[in-house]
Design a protein around this motif. Sequence first.
Motif: not given
Lengths: 110, 111
Positions: A10, A40, A82, A84, A105, A107
């Motif tokens: 992350l 997403s 944002s 993966m 990931t 963010q």
Amino acid sequence: AQRVTQPEKLLSVFKGAPVELKCNYSYSGSPELFWYVQYSRQRLQLLLRHISRESIKGFTADLNKGETSFHLKKPFAQEEDSAMYYCALMGSSNTGKLIFGQGTTLQVKP
Amino acid sequence: DVKVTQSSRYLVKRTGEKVFLECVQDMDHENMFWYRQDPGLGLRLIYFSYDVKMKEKGDIPEGYSVSREKKERFSLILESASTNQTSMYLCASSLYREKLFFGSGTQLSVL
């Protein structure tokens, strides 16, 4: 053996901050390196490949054969980044087989 | 645009069942792949096929088999499903050494 390592599970940054997603590889020949991205609820898709030397959505990646790295960079992160991110390696065979890393990931906080 | 279609988005099966995951692509790609996607492990290649009736094992073929009778269709078979095969399965296709096009995935739960 072919291997791709993404050391960060992350990475969390604020909007506007620089981003670097790390990727190291192990391969005895001349590999081709890729970055794939999965937003997403979307399919995994190609972000960029090193031979094209394009900048996609502001992202760039340079293949460093001495350090066996292919880090993904962007100078100013956006919230829509944002996702993966997967680094992947294609060896010299004709099959087009890709070996992927573990994924990071990203963010981006407002 | 290339379309890679996986037959099921979600699948729930019982331990020991035989499971078929189907994948169809519509762009005449010779390469097709099956990966499983697990958190912290990334995408791991199960099997791939570079031509009709041709297949090669990937990194984690144990417990799986594949079938490619027609160029557009690549099936993944779990002969006797086990709980450790609970995962997201991704199918992909490509032309020679070009980029991979992925399906939307099948989330398989084995109870």
